[in-house]
Scaffold this active site. Sequence first.
Site, PDB file in Angstrom:
ATOM      1  N   CYS A 196       0.612  -1.353  -0.086  1.00  0.00           N
ATOM      2  CA  CYS A 196       0.050  -0.037  -0.010  1.00  0.00           C
ATOM      3  C   CYS A 196       1.038   1.220   0.020  1.00  0.00           C
ATOM      4  CB  CYS A 196      -1.010   0.020   1.190  1.00  0.00           C
ATOM      5  SG  CYS A 196      -2.361  -1.104   1.033  1.00  0.00           S
ATOM      6  N   TYR A 214      -8.832  -8.653   5.830  1.00  0.00           N
ATOM      7  CA  TYR A 214     -10.048  -7.533   4.845  1.00  0.00           C
ATOM      8  C   TYR A 214     -11.110  -8.758   4.445  1.00  0.00           C
ATOM      9  CZ  TYR A 214      -5.918  -4.466   5.088  1.00  0.00           C
ATOM     10  OH  TYR A 214      -4.710  -3.670   5.463  1.00  0.00           O
ATOM     11  N   ARG A 222      -4.508 -14.225  -2.752  1.00  0.00           N
ATOM     12  CA  ARG A 222      -3.647 -14.036  -1.421  1.00  0.00           C
ATOM     13  C   ARG A 222      -4.473 -14.257  -0.302  1.00  0.00           C
ATOM     14  NH1 ARG A 222       0.406  -9.335   0.673  1.00  0.00           N
ATOM     15  NH2 ARG A 222       1.884 -10.670  -0.192  1.00  0.00           N
ATOM     16  N   ARG A 248      10.145  -5.715   1.034  1.00  0.00           N
ATOM     17  CA  ARG A 248      10.942  -4.683   1.724  1.00  0.00           C
ATOM     18  C   ARG A 248      12.325  -4.530   0.964  1.00  0.00           C
ATOM     19  NH1 ARG A 248       7.978  -6.880   5.762  1.00  0.00           N
ATOM     20  NH2 ARG A 248       7.389  -5.520   7.543  1.00  0.00           N
TER      21      ARG A 248
END
Length: 365
Positions: free
Chosen positions: A26, A184, A232, A326
Amino acid sequence: MTSALFTPITLRTTTFRNRLWVPAMCQYSAENYDGMPGPWHLVHLGSFARGGAGAIVTEATAVVPEGRISPQDLGLWNDAQRDAFRPIIDFVHTQGAKIGVQLAHAGRKASTPRTWEPQNGTLSEDEHGWPIVGPSAIAFDGYDTPRALSTDEVDGVVEAFVRGAVRSQQAGFDFVELHAAHGYLMHQFLSPLSNERTDRFGGSLENRARIVLDAVRGIRAATGPDFPILVRFSGTDWVEGGWDEHETATVAAWAVEAGADLFDISSGGIAASAVIPVGPGYQVPLAASVRSDADVPTGAVGLILTPQQAEEIVESGQSDVVFVGREFLRDPHFALRAAFELGDDLDYYPQQYHRAPFHAAPVAL
Protein backbone atom coordinates in the site's frame (compact mmCIF):
# COMPACT_ATOMS: atom_id res chain seq x y z
CA MET A 1 24.07 -20.93 -15.34
CA THR A 2 20.36 -20.40 -14.77
CA SER A 3 19.18 -20.40 -11.20
CA ALA A 4 15.76 -21.68 -10.17
CA LEU A 5 14.82 -18.12 -9.26
CA PHE A 6 15.45 -16.87 -12.79
CA THR A 7 13.73 -19.73 -14.60
CA PRO A 8 10.56 -18.52 -16.37
CA ILE A 9 7.16 -19.70 -15.19
CA THR A 10 3.93 -19.84 -17.19
CA LEU A 11 0.40 -19.43 -15.86
CA ARG A 12 -2.17 -20.27 -18.52
CA THR A 13 -0.77 -18.46 -21.60
CA THR A 14 1.25 -15.82 -19.72
CA THR A 15 4.97 -16.42 -19.25
CA PHE A 16 6.83 -14.52 -16.54
CA ARG A 17 10.54 -13.98 -17.10
CA ASN A 18 11.52 -15.01 -13.57
CA ARG A 19 10.09 -16.04 -10.20
CA LEU A 20 11.15 -12.99 -8.19
CA TRP A 21 7.98 -10.95 -7.84
CA VAL A 22 6.94 -7.74 -6.09
CA PRO A 23 3.90 -8.10 -3.81
CA ALA A 24 1.16 -5.57 -3.25
CA MET A 25 2.39 -2.80 -0.94
CA CYS A 26 0.00 0.00 0.00
CA GLN A 27 1.17 3.49 -0.92
CA TYR A 28 -1.84 5.56 0.27
CA SER A 29 -1.05 8.18 -2.37
CA ALA A 30 -4.28 8.94 -4.25
CA GLU A 31 -4.19 12.40 -2.73
CA ASN A 32 -7.52 13.59 -4.16
CA TYR A 33 -9.47 10.77 -2.48
CA ASP A 34 -10.65 9.57 -5.90
CA GLY A 35 -8.79 6.25 -6.22
CA MET A 36 -6.78 7.50 -9.20
CA PRO A 37 -3.17 6.39 -9.77
CA GLY A 38 -0.74 9.16 -10.57
CA PRO A 39 2.95 10.01 -11.06
CA TRP A 40 3.98 8.42 -7.75
CA HIS A 41 2.51 5.08 -8.81
CA LEU A 42 4.15 5.25 -12.24
CA VAL A 43 7.61 5.80 -10.75
CA HIS A 44 7.07 3.40 -7.83
CA LEU A 45 5.81 0.46 -9.90
CA GLY A 46 7.88 1.27 -12.97
CA SER A 47 11.12 1.20 -10.99
CA PHE A 48 10.59 -2.47 -10.11
CA ALA A 49 10.05 -3.36 -13.76
CA ARG A 50 13.21 -1.52 -14.75
CA GLY A 51 14.96 -3.33 -11.89
CA GLY A 52 14.29 -6.80 -13.27
CA ALA A 53 11.24 -8.08 -11.37
CA GLY A 54 9.35 -10.89 -13.04
CA ALA A 55 5.94 -9.60 -11.96
CA ILE A 56 4.61 -6.67 -10.01
CA VAL A 57 1.34 -6.53 -8.08
CA THR A 58 -0.25 -3.15 -7.45
CA GLU A 59 -1.24 -2.18 -3.95
CA ALA A 60 -4.69 -3.17 -2.66
CA THR A 61 -7.05 -1.57 -5.19
CA ALA A 62 -10.63 -1.21 -4.03
CA VAL A 63 -13.52 -2.55 -6.10
CA VAL A 64 -15.94 -0.09 -4.46
CA PRO A 65 -15.26 3.26 -2.73
CA GLU A 66 -16.23 1.92 0.71
CA GLY A 67 -13.75 -0.94 0.23
CA ARG A 68 -10.69 1.29 0.54
CA ILE A 69 -8.38 0.84 3.51
CA SER A 70 -7.72 4.57 3.58
CA PRO A 71 -9.27 7.51 1.70
CA GLN A 72 -6.03 7.69 -0.31
CA ASP A 73 -6.19 4.11 -1.63
CA LEU A 74 -6.35 3.26 -5.30
CA GLY A 75 -9.60 2.07 -6.86
CA LEU A 76 -10.87 0.30 -9.93
CA TRP A 77 -14.59 0.94 -9.62
CA ASN A 78 -14.88 3.25 -12.64
CA ASP A 79 -13.55 3.59 -16.16
CA ALA A 80 -11.53 6.75 -15.43
CA GLN A 81 -9.42 4.78 -12.95
CA ARG A 82 -9.03 2.00 -15.52
CA ASP A 83 -7.72 4.47 -18.08
CA ALA A 84 -5.34 6.11 -15.59
CA PHE A 85 -3.60 2.77 -15.04
CA ARG A 86 -2.77 2.34 -18.74
CA PRO A 87 0.41 4.48 -18.86
CA ILE A 88 1.79 2.59 -15.86
CA ILE A 89 1.02 -0.78 -17.42
CA ASP A 90 2.48 0.29 -20.75
CA PHE A 91 5.76 1.36 -19.14
CA VAL A 92 6.07 -1.86 -17.15
CA HIS A 93 5.59 -3.81 -20.36
CA THR A 94 8.33 -1.84 -22.14
CA GLN A 95 10.70 -3.16 -19.46
CA GLY A 96 9.72 -6.80 -20.02
CA ALA A 97 7.89 -7.36 -16.73
CA LYS A 98 4.30 -8.42 -16.10
CA ILE A 99 1.92 -6.49 -13.88
CA GLY A 100 -1.24 -7.46 -12.04
CA VAL A 101 -3.71 -5.65 -9.84
CA GLN A 102 -4.68 -6.74 -6.35
CA LEU A 103 -8.44 -6.32 -6.15
CA ALA A 104 -9.59 -5.67 -2.60
CA HIS A 105 -12.32 -4.72 -0.17
CA ALA A 106 -11.21 -3.85 3.36
CA GLY A 107 -14.56 -4.58 5.05
CA ARG A 108 -14.41 -3.81 8.78
CA LYS A 109 -10.81 -2.57 8.43
CA ALA A 110 -11.76 0.14 5.92
CA SER A 111 -11.84 3.92 6.45
CA THR A 112 -8.60 4.18 8.44
CA PRO A 113 -5.67 6.63 8.48
CA ARG A 114 -2.54 6.06 6.45
CA THR A 115 -0.01 3.94 8.32
CA TRP A 116 2.35 6.87 8.98
CA GLU A 117 -0.47 8.99 10.45
CA PRO A 118 -1.83 8.75 14.03
CA GLN A 119 -3.85 5.54 14.35
CA ASN A 120 -7.17 6.54 15.88
CA GLY A 121 -9.38 3.73 14.59
CA THR A 122 -12.13 4.26 12.02
CA LEU A 123 -12.15 7.71 10.41
CA SER A 124 -15.21 9.93 10.73
CA GLU A 125 -16.95 11.47 7.75
CA ASP A 126 -15.30 14.79 8.65
CA GLU A 127 -11.96 13.00 8.17
CA HIS A 128 -12.98 11.69 4.72
CA GLY A 129 -14.15 8.41 6.27
CA TRP A 130 -17.33 6.41 5.81
CA PRO A 131 -19.45 3.75 7.59
CA ILE A 132 -17.86 0.29 7.45
CA VAL A 133 -19.31 -3.14 6.70
CA GLY A 134 -18.37 -6.76 7.33
CA PRO A 135 -19.73 -10.30 7.30
CA SER A 136 -20.96 -9.87 10.90
CA ALA A 137 -21.31 -7.02 13.37
CA ILE A 138 -17.99 -7.87 15.05
CA ALA A 139 -15.45 -5.07 15.40
CA PHE A 140 -11.73 -5.30 14.82
CA ASP A 141 -9.96 -4.16 17.98
CA GLY A 142 -10.04 -0.35 18.21
CA TYR A 143 -12.28 0.12 15.15
CA ASP A 144 -16.00 0.84 14.79
CA THR A 145 -18.43 -2.07 14.76
CA PRO A 146 -19.27 -2.82 11.12
CA ARG A 147 -22.76 -3.21 9.73
CA ALA A 148 -23.33 -6.81 8.63
CA LEU A 149 -23.84 -7.10 4.89
CA SER A 150 -27.11 -8.59 3.66
CA THR A 151 -26.98 -11.68 1.48
CA ASP A 152 -27.83 -9.59 -1.58
CA GLU A 153 -25.08 -7.11 -0.68
CA VAL A 154 -22.52 -9.92 -0.50
CA ASP A 155 -23.57 -10.97 -3.99
CA GLY A 156 -23.08 -7.34 -4.99
CA VAL A 157 -19.53 -7.36 -3.62
CA VAL A 158 -18.77 -10.44 -5.72
CA GLU A 159 -20.10 -8.64 -8.78
CA ALA A 160 -17.89 -5.64 -7.96
CA PHE A 161 -14.82 -7.91 -7.91
CA VAL A 162 -15.82 -9.29 -11.31
CA ARG A 163 -16.31 -5.80 -12.73
CA GLY A 164 -12.93 -4.78 -11.35
CA ALA A 165 -11.28 -7.77 -13.02
CA VAL A 166 -12.90 -6.94 -16.36
CA ARG A 167 -11.65 -3.35 -16.09
CA SER A 168 -8.19 -4.62 -15.22
CA GLN A 169 -8.13 -6.79 -18.32
CA GLN A 170 -9.33 -3.85 -20.43
CA ALA A 171 -6.58 -1.67 -18.98
CA GLY A 172 -3.92 -4.20 -20.01
CA PHE A 173 -3.06 -5.85 -16.72
CA ASP A 174 -1.60 -9.33 -17.16
CA PHE A 175 -3.39 -10.93 -14.20
CA VAL A 176 -5.46 -10.19 -11.11
CA GLU A 177 -4.95 -11.12 -7.47
CA LEU A 178 -7.91 -11.35 -5.10
CA HIS A 179 -7.05 -10.07 -1.63
CA ALA A 180 -8.39 -12.69 0.80
CA ALA A 181 -5.75 -12.05 3.49
CA HIS A 182 -4.66 -9.68 6.26
CA GLY A 183 -8.07 -9.40 7.90
CA TYR A 184 -9.80 -7.69 4.96
CA LEU A 185 -13.30 -8.53 3.78
CA MET A 186 -12.76 -11.86 2.02
CA HIS A 187 -10.59 -13.04 4.91
CA GLN A 188 -13.27 -11.83 7.33
CA PHE A 189 -15.70 -14.22 5.63
CA LEU A 190 -13.19 -17.08 5.70
CA SER A 191 -12.31 -16.82 9.39
CA PRO A 192 -14.76 -18.10 12.03
CA LEU A 193 -13.38 -15.38 14.31
CA SER A 194 -15.11 -12.68 12.26
CA ASN A 195 -17.93 -14.59 10.52
CA GLU A 196 -20.96 -15.63 12.56
CA ARG A 197 -23.44 -15.63 9.68
CA THR A 198 -26.21 -18.21 9.37
CA ASP A 199 -26.96 -17.75 5.66
CA ARG A 200 -25.13 -19.34 2.70
CA PHE A 201 -22.03 -17.23 3.45
CA GLY A 202 -21.52 -18.50 7.00
CA GLY A 203 -21.13 -21.62 9.10
CA SER A 204 -19.42 -24.41 7.17
CA LEU A 205 -16.05 -23.96 5.49
CA GLU A 206 -17.72 -24.23 2.09
CA ASN A 207 -20.12 -21.41 2.99
CA ARG A 208 -17.40 -19.19 4.48
CA ALA A 209 -15.33 -19.69 1.33
CA ARG A 210 -18.25 -18.97 -0.99
CA ILE A 211 -17.44 -15.28 -1.52
CA VAL A 212 -13.93 -16.17 -2.74
CA LEU A 213 -15.05 -19.06 -4.92
CA ASP A 214 -17.96 -17.10 -6.43
CA ALA A 215 -15.57 -14.27 -7.29
CA VAL A 216 -13.07 -16.65 -8.91
CA ARG A 217 -15.81 -18.32 -10.95
CA GLY A 218 -17.24 -14.99 -12.00
CA ILE A 219 -13.88 -13.57 -13.03
CA ARG A 220 -12.98 -16.70 -14.96
CA ALA A 221 -16.28 -16.57 -16.86
CA ALA A 222 -15.95 -12.84 -17.57
CA THR A 223 -12.26 -12.71 -18.56
CA GLY A 224 -11.96 -15.95 -20.52
CA PRO A 225 -9.65 -18.96 -20.26
CA ASP A 226 -6.26 -17.25 -20.61
CA PHE A 227 -6.28 -14.56 -17.89
CA PRO A 228 -4.39 -15.69 -14.76
CA ILE A 229 -6.14 -15.37 -11.40
CA LEU A 230 -4.12 -15.30 -8.16
CA VAL A 231 -5.51 -15.35 -4.64
CA ARG A 232 -3.70 -13.98 -1.59
CA PHE A 233 -4.58 -15.94 1.53
CA SER A 234 -3.52 -15.54 5.12
CA GLY A 235 -2.30 -19.07 5.73
CA THR A 236 -3.23 -18.83 9.41
CA ASP A 237 -4.80 -16.38 11.83
CA TRP A 238 -2.19 -17.35 14.46
CA VAL A 239 -5.11 -17.66 16.90
CA GLU A 240 -6.58 -20.87 18.32
CA GLY A 241 -9.96 -21.58 16.74
CA GLY A 242 -9.23 -19.33 13.77
CA TRP A 243 -8.47 -19.90 10.11
CA ASP A 244 -5.45 -22.16 9.55
CA GLU A 245 -3.21 -23.67 6.86
CA HIS A 246 -5.35 -26.80 6.54
CA GLU A 247 -8.44 -24.75 5.68
CA THR A 248 -6.28 -22.61 3.38
CA ALA A 249 -5.16 -25.72 1.47
CA THR A 250 -8.72 -27.01 1.19
CA VAL A 251 -10.08 -23.73 -0.15
CA ALA A 252 -7.10 -23.31 -2.49
CA ALA A 253 -7.90 -26.69 -4.06
CA TRP A 254 -11.52 -25.62 -4.48
CA ALA A 255 -10.37 -22.31 -5.99
CA VAL A 256 -8.29 -24.13 -8.61
CA GLU A 257 -11.42 -26.01 -9.65
CA ALA A 258 -13.19 -22.64 -9.87
CA GLY A 259 -10.46 -21.19 -12.12
CA ALA A 260 -7.63 -19.82 -9.95
CA ASP A 261 -3.98 -20.40 -10.81
CA LEU A 262 -1.58 -19.50 -7.96
CA PHE A 263 -1.84 -18.67 -4.27
CA ASP A 264 0.17 -15.97 -2.53
CA ILE A 265 0.42 -17.16 1.08
CA SER A 266 0.82 -14.52 3.78
CA SER A 267 -0.64 -14.69 7.32
CA GLY A 268 -2.39 -12.88 10.14
CA GLY A 269 -4.43 -9.70 10.19
CA ILE A 270 -7.75 -10.92 11.56
CA ALA A 271 -6.99 -10.43 15.27
CA ALA A 272 -4.93 -7.71 16.91
CA SER A 273 -4.14 -10.13 19.75
CA ALA A 274 -2.39 -12.68 17.51
CA VAL A 275 1.16 -13.58 18.51
CA ILE A 276 3.10 -13.89 15.24
CA PRO A 277 6.62 -15.40 15.19
CA VAL A 278 8.08 -12.81 12.85
CA GLY A 279 11.54 -13.58 11.45
CA PRO A 280 13.28 -14.21 8.13
CA GLY A 281 11.11 -16.46 5.98
CA TYR A 282 8.59 -16.99 8.79
CA GLN A 283 5.68 -17.53 6.37
CA VAL A 284 7.50 -19.79 3.90
CA PRO A 285 6.38 -23.00 5.70
CA LEU A 286 2.77 -21.94 5.17
CA ALA A 287 3.30 -21.63 1.42
CA ALA A 288 5.09 -24.98 1.39
CA SER A 289 2.28 -26.63 3.36
CA VAL A 290 -0.46 -25.33 1.08
CA ARG A 291 1.56 -26.27 -2.01
CA SER A 292 2.06 -29.83 -0.76
CA ASP A 293 -1.36 -30.47 0.77
CA ALA A 294 -3.45 -28.99 -2.04
CA ASP A 295 -1.03 -29.71 -4.92
CA VAL A 296 -1.34 -26.11 -6.14
CA PRO A 297 1.23 -23.47 -7.18
CA THR A 298 2.10 -21.02 -4.41
CA GLY A 299 4.09 -17.90 -3.78
CA ALA A 300 6.02 -17.35 -0.55
CA VAL A 301 6.25 -13.94 1.12
CA GLY A 302 7.48 -12.49 4.40
CA LEU A 303 10.97 -11.22 5.23
CA ILE A 304 12.67 -12.86 2.27
CA LEU A 305 15.78 -10.73 2.42
CA THR A 306 18.59 -12.15 0.26
CA PRO A 307 18.98 -13.65 -3.20
CA GLN A 308 20.32 -16.84 -1.68
CA GLN A 309 17.31 -17.22 0.60
CA ALA A 310 14.92 -16.64 -2.32
CA GLU A 311 16.80 -19.11 -4.50
CA GLU A 312 16.71 -21.82 -1.84
CA ILE A 313 12.94 -21.42 -1.38
CA VAL A 314 12.24 -21.96 -5.07
CA GLU A 315 14.98 -24.53 -5.72
CA SER A 316 13.82 -26.69 -2.82
CA GLY A 317 10.22 -26.66 -4.01
CA GLN A 318 8.76 -24.79 -1.05
CA SER A 319 7.01 -22.42 -3.44
CA ASP A 320 6.88 -21.68 -7.15
CA VAL A 321 7.62 -17.95 -6.86
CA VAL A 322 8.77 -15.61 -4.12
CA PHE A 323 7.29 -12.21 -3.33
CA VAL A 324 9.87 -9.76 -2.00
CA GLY A 325 8.62 -6.47 -0.61
CA ARG A 326 10.99 -4.64 1.71
CA GLU A 327 14.14 -5.42 -0.26
CA PHE A 328 12.55 -4.06 -3.46
CA LEU A 329 11.60 -0.90 -1.56
CA ARG A 330 15.19 -0.53 -0.36
CA ASP A 331 16.63 -1.38 -3.77
CA PRO A 332 14.31 -1.31 -6.81
CA HIS A 333 17.07 -3.17 -8.71
CA PHE A 334 17.01 -6.07 -6.28
CA ALA A 335 16.30 -8.57 -9.08
CA LEU A 336 19.29 -7.42 -11.13
CA ARG A 337 21.51 -7.63 -8.05
CA ALA A 338 20.11 -11.07 -7.21
CA ALA A 339 20.91 -12.35 -10.67
CA PHE A 340 24.49 -11.13 -10.35
CA GLU A 341 24.93 -12.75 -6.93
CA LEU A 342 23.46 -16.02 -8.18
CA GLY A 343 25.63 -16.05 -11.32
CA ASP A 344 22.87 -15.40 -13.86
CA ASP A 345 23.65 -13.26 -16.90
CA LEU A 346 20.33 -11.58 -17.73
CA ASP A 347 19.50 -10.14 -21.14
CA TYR A 348 17.15 -7.51 -19.70
CA TYR A 349 19.61 -5.22 -17.93
CA PRO A 350 18.58 -1.64 -18.89
CA GLN A 351 20.81 -0.41 -21.67
CA GLN A 352 20.59 3.10 -20.25
CA TYR A 353 22.49 1.80 -17.19
CA HIS A 354 25.25 0.06 -19.13
CA ARG A 355 27.95 2.16 -17.42
CA ALA A 356 27.02 0.70 -14.04
CA PRO A 357 26.64 -3.05 -14.46
CA PHE A 358 26.68 -5.39 -11.51
CA HIS A 359 28.82 -7.87 -13.39
CA ALA A 360 31.88 -5.85 -14.40
CA ALA A 361 34.23 -3.06 -13.40
CA PRO A 362 32.89 0.48 -13.96
CA VAL A 363 33.12 1.72 -17.53
CA ALA A 364 35.45 4.69 -17.98
CA LEU A 365 33.84 7.96 -18.97
